[in-house]
Design a protein around this motif. Sequence first.
Motif, PDB file in Angstrom:
ATOM      1  N   SER A  97       0.837  -1.200   0.000  1.00 53.12           N
ATOM      2  CA  SER A  97       0.000   0.000   0.000  1.00 53.12           C
ATOM      3  C   SER A  97       0.875   1.254   0.000  1.00 53.12           C
ATOM      4  O   SER A  97       2.094   1.177   0.137  1.00 53.12           O
ATOM      5  CB  SER A  97      -0.907  -0.002   1.225  1.00 53.12           C
ATOM      6  OG  SER A  97      -0.154   0.304   2.365  1.00 53.12           O
ATOM      7  N   ASP A  98       0.211   2.398  -0.143  1.00 48.19           N
ATOM      8  CA  ASP A  98       0.958   3.657  -0.123  1.00 48.19           C
ATOM      9  C   ASP A  98       1.359   4.064   1.285  1.00 48.19           C
ATOM     10  O   ASP A  98       2.246   4.892   1.467  1.00 48.19           O
ATOM     11  CB  ASP A  98       0.108   4.769  -0.759  1.00 48.19           C
ATOM     12  CG  ASP A  98       0.029   4.595  -2.264  1.00 48.19           C
ATOM     13  OD1 ASP A  98       0.993   4.028  -2.819  1.00 48.19           O
ATOM     14  OD2 ASP A  98      -0.982   5.006  -2.864  1.00 48.19           O
ATOM     15  N   GLU A  99       0.696   3.492   2.246  1.00 42.31           N
ATOM     16  CA  GLU A  99       1.002   3.854   3.629  1.00 42.31           C
ATOM     17  C   GLU A  99       2.196   3.050   4.135  1.00 42.31           C
ATOM     18  O   GLU A  99       2.458   1.943   3.658  1.00 42.31           O
ATOM     19  CB  GLU A  99      -0.209   3.571   4.524  1.00 42.31           C
ATOM     20  CG  GLU A  99      -1.116   4.786   4.650  1.00 42.31           C
ATOM     21  CD  GLU A  99      -2.392   4.458   5.377  1.00 42.31           C
ATOM     22  OE1 GLU A  99      -2.289   3.913   6.500  1.00 42.31           O
ATOM     23  OE2 GLU A  99      -3.472   4.740   4.821  1.00 42.31           O
ATOM     24  N   VAL A 100       2.858   3.634   5.127  1.00 42.95           N
ATOM     25  CA  VAL A 100       3.987   2.926   5.737  1.00 42.95           C
ATOM     26  C   VAL A 100       3.462   1.732   6.531  1.00 42.95           C
ATOM     27  O   VAL A 100       2.505   1.849   7.302  1.00 42.95           O
ATOM     28  CB  VAL A 100       4.781   3.884   6.655  1.00 42.95           C
ATOM     29  CG1 VAL A 100       5.818   3.113   7.455  1.00 42.95           C
ATOM     30  CG2 VAL A 100       5.455   4.958   5.826  1.00 42.95           C
TER      31      VAL A 100
ATOM     32  N   LEU B 132       7.866  -3.475  17.900  1.00 41.82           N
ATOM     33  CA  LEU B 132       8.011  -3.058  16.510  1.00 41.82           C
ATOM     34  C   LEU B 132       9.370  -3.525  15.989  1.00 41.82           C
ATOM     35  O   LEU B 132      10.398  -3.271  16.611  1.00 41.82           O
ATOM     36  CB  LEU B 132       7.901  -1.533  16.417  1.00 41.82           C
ATOM     37  CG  LEU B 132       8.017  -0.908  15.030  1.00 41.82           C
ATOM     38  CD1 LEU B 132       6.872  -1.347  14.142  1.00 41.82           C
ATOM     39  CD2 LEU B 132       8.050   0.602  15.131  1.00 41.82           C
ATOM     40  N   ILE B 133       9.342  -4.209  14.856  1.00 39.09           N
ATOM     41  CA  ILE B 133      10.616  -4.707  14.308  1.00 39.09           C
ATOM     42  C   ILE B 133      11.162  -3.720  13.270  1.00 39.09           C
ATOM     43  O   ILE B 133      12.320  -3.311  13.341  1.00 39.09           O
ATOM     44  CB  ILE B 133      10.437  -6.112  13.683  1.00 39.09           C
ATOM     45  CG1 ILE B 133      10.021  -7.113  14.767  1.00 39.09           C
ATOM     46  CG2 ILE B 133      11.722  -6.577  13.004  1.00 39.09           C
ATOM     47  CD1 ILE B 133       9.518  -8.432  14.236  1.00 39.09           C
ATOM     48  N   CYS B 134      10.343  -3.329  12.294  1.00 37.92           N
ATOM     49  CA  CYS B 134      10.792  -2.342  11.309  1.00 37.92           C
ATOM     50  C   CYS B 134       9.576  -1.751  10.596  1.00 37.92           C
ATOM     51  O   CYS B 134       8.442  -2.214  10.791  1.00 37.92           O
ATOM     52  CB  CYS B 134      11.760  -2.968  10.306  1.00 37.92           C
ATOM     53  SG  CYS B 134      10.999  -4.176   9.235  1.00 37.92           S
ATOM     54  N   LYS B 135       9.824  -0.741   9.789  1.00 38.46           N
ATOM     55  CA  LYS B 135       8.766  -0.139   8.987  1.00 38.46           C
ATOM     56  C   LYS B 135       9.129  -0.297   7.515  1.00 38.46           C
ATOM     57  O   LYS B 135      10.307  -0.230   7.158  1.00 38.46           O
ATOM     58  CB  LYS B 135       8.628   1.348   9.323  1.00 38.46           C
ATOM     59  CG  LYS B 135       8.148   1.600  10.754  1.00 38.46           C
ATOM     60  CD  LYS B 135       8.037   3.076  11.033  1.00 38.46           C
ATOM     61  CE  LYS B 135       7.594   3.333  12.452  1.00 38.46           C
ATOM     62  NZ  LYS B 135       7.525   4.774  12.754  1.00 38.46           N
ATOM     63  N   LEU B 136       8.102  -0.533   6.680  1.00 37.37           N
ATOM     64  CA  LEU B 136       8.344  -0.745   5.250  1.00 37.37           C
ATOM     65  C   LEU B 136       7.538   0.268   4.431  1.00 37.37           C
ATOM     66  O   LEU B 136       6.388   0.558   4.765  1.00 37.37           O
ATOM     67  CB  LEU B 136       7.913  -2.170   4.847  1.00 37.37           C
ATOM     68  CG  LEU B 136       8.577  -3.349   5.575  1.00 37.37           C
ATOM     69  CD1 LEU B 136       7.941  -4.662   5.133  1.00 37.37           C
ATOM     70  CD2 LEU B 136      10.071  -3.377   5.324  1.00 37.37           C
ATOM     71  N   ARG B 137       8.167   0.748   3.382  1.00 39.65           N
ATOM     72  CA  ARG B 137       7.432   1.597   2.424  1.00 39.65           C
ATOM     73  C   ARG B 137       6.991   0.744   1.257  1.00 39.65           C
ATOM     74  O   ARG B 137       7.379  -0.427   1.134  1.00 39.65           O
ATOM     75  CB  ARG B 137       8.331   2.747   1.929  1.00 39.65           C
ATOM     76  CG  ARG B 137       7.968   4.084   2.555  1.00 39.65           C
ATOM     77  CD  ARG B 137       8.684   5.207   1.865  1.00 39.65           C
ATOM     78  NE  ARG B 137       7.879   5.818   0.822  1.00 39.65           N
ATOM     79  CZ  ARG B 137       8.352   6.758   0.008  1.00 39.65           C
ATOM     80  NH1 ARG B 137       9.608   7.153   0.101  1.00 39.65           N
ATOM     81  NH2 ARG B 137       7.560   7.301  -0.899  1.00 39.65           N
ATOM     82  N   LYS B 138       6.226   1.335   0.378  1.00 40.45           N
ATOM     83  CA  LYS B 138       5.664   0.571  -0.731  1.00 40.45           C
ATOM     84  C   LYS B 138       6.757  -0.144  -1.538  1.00 40.45           C
ATOM     85  O   LYS B 138       7.760   0.468  -1.922  1.00 40.45           O
ATOM     86  CB  LYS B 138       4.884   1.497  -1.665  1.00 40.45           C
ATOM     87  CG  LYS B 138       4.040   0.716  -2.683  1.00 40.45           C
ATOM     88  CD  LYS B 138       3.104   1.614  -3.448  1.00 40.45           C
ATOM     89  CE  LYS B 138       2.172   0.807  -4.298  1.00 40.45           C
ATOM     90  NZ  LYS B 138       1.230   1.659  -5.038  1.00 40.45           N
ATOM     91  N   GLY B 139       6.555  -1.425  -1.751  1.00 43.53           N
ATOM     92  CA  GLY B 139       7.502  -2.210  -2.529  1.00 43.53           C
ATOM     93  C   GLY B 139       8.608  -2.856  -1.710  1.00 43.53           C
ATOM     94  O   GLY B 139       9.290  -3.753  -2.198  1.00 43.53           O
ATOM     95  N   GLN B 140       8.780  -2.413  -0.466  1.00 45.75           N
ATOM     96  CA  GLN B 140       9.846  -3.005   0.355  1.00 45.75           C
ATOM     97  C   GLN B 140       9.367  -4.321   0.958  1.00 45.75           C
ATOM     98  O   GLN B 140       8.196  -4.471   1.293  1.00 45.75           O
ATOM     99  CB  GLN B 140      10.253  -2.037   1.462  1.00 45.75           C
ATOM    100  CG  GLN B 140      10.944  -0.796   0.912  1.00 45.75           C
ATOM    101  CD  GLN B 140      11.320   0.187   1.989  1.00 45.75           C
ATOM    102  OE1 GLN B 140      10.846   0.102   3.112  1.00 45.75           O
ATOM    103  NE2 GLN B 140      12.161   1.146   1.629  1.00 45.75           N
TER     104      GLN B 140
END
Lengths: 334, 170
Positions: free
Chosen positions: A116-119, A152-160
């Motif tokens: 998605s577009d959201e983090v 929380l382990i990590c945050k991903l942006r779109k495509g990650q």
Amino acid sequence: MDYDNMMLDGESLGPTVKISAADSTHVDFELTNVDLSFANSLRRVIQAEVPTIAIDLVEVEVNTSVLADEFVAHRLGLIPLDSREIDQLNYTRDCDCENSCGKCTVQLTLHAKCTSDEVMKVYARDLIVGIDRPNNHIGNPVITDPDGLGSLICKLRKGQEIKLNCIAKKGIAKEHAKWSPTAAVGFEYDPHNKLHHLDLWYETDAATEWPKSKYADWEEPPAEGEPFDFNAVPSRFYFEVEGAGNIEPDAIIQEGIKELQKKLAGLIHGLGENDGMNGDYDGPRSPDAMDGGVGWQDQGYTTPYGNAGNASAWGGGAATAYGTTPYGNSGGGW
Amino acid sequence: MAGKTRARAAEAEEVDQADITMEDAPPSAQKPGYSQEEGSAMQEDEGEENDVAGEEEEEEEEEEEEEEPQRVRILPGSTETAASFEFLKEGHTLGNALRYIIMKNPGVEFCAYTIPHPSEDKMNLRIQTYDTTTATAALAKGLQDIEDLCDVVADEFWTQRDKFNAAQNK
């Protein structure tokens, strides 16, 4: 249980425990009629030697997140995992298996991709725990927040994407703090500093400038002009154990004592096996009776009187009342 | 090592002969050019003459000698009532508690522990006892005493925990 109460300080009452507060992550208690050394051993053992389970090996298959592999691996290691009934799990080093097996490890996998577009946030709850383990709770990520997310382990942006396989092992905090069952252990005694174990810094008056301990009300404050009792020893110890969530706080204490006893049992066993070893050995030596550290050997200087060193008219290097000196190497038993 | 030891014993004999003429002279005055080792060997030799019984006991101890990595070891130079023990992989956790509890033993004259170097995982414990007991016995008793103390504290903690929980649930 033939522990001799006469051995203890105080009024030979024997050790007592008073629990003042407890919840799912804390236990506050007072331990009395034991020596400082024992209370400190207990503190040390619950902080550093109670075994727990934590992620120890991470195989990264895909990591297109902004965090480096080792950074993610470190974060994974620090996630508290359920370590109740850890006795059922072997240390990997003691296990019969080649590398790892269900008796000594727990497998966890993580696969997350942001579309998605959201983090997207990846939490400990997203770890999938393998089924090959001693019981069905060991190795579960500890989730205590009301939303049931976990750490929380990590945050991903779109495509990650992040895809990895973790191996959790049993260990102790002496090796790495991730295996600590405790987040903090408060240890306090003598709130009025009657024993002068502390030297409090002050501008004008220590009593007004230093905040009172919450345990100050539990003990008599020193009387005005009371002389310092230099024979006094501490006997009341205030513990505030805060668990990390992997083991219940009361079980941490219990396991700590058990661990201390295991240590002792191992030594008692080792002592019974072999205790005569006064042989040739170049390492440290037991200080010999009466030797005073120096003097049996030529000290590297002589006086013109031919009477250097310790040798004298009293009999040179001859035996003392304690028998032959073990320095040097005769052909005999030493 | 054994070969070296034997050679020293031979030297010691030589020194002993020299000693006939120079009875109480210190090693440094025996003969010019004597090394430290030889000097000490001579002293050792004199010691043997004066305490034959003690030497026999020590020989027995050597027979039991075993070169295995072990958790506890008596450091050489120890006697029955005054011994130093070297513990591997132990630290202040055990050292201080053990020191305290051994000191509580009325048969013990002195007990202390040290960690000789912080980067070596070793703990040394010194025990000196009166004639009523031996250092090894005092150590064994000390270990057993802490174990019993642990039992008492564990029991006490658990009963208090149950009491506390019962009071909370009321």
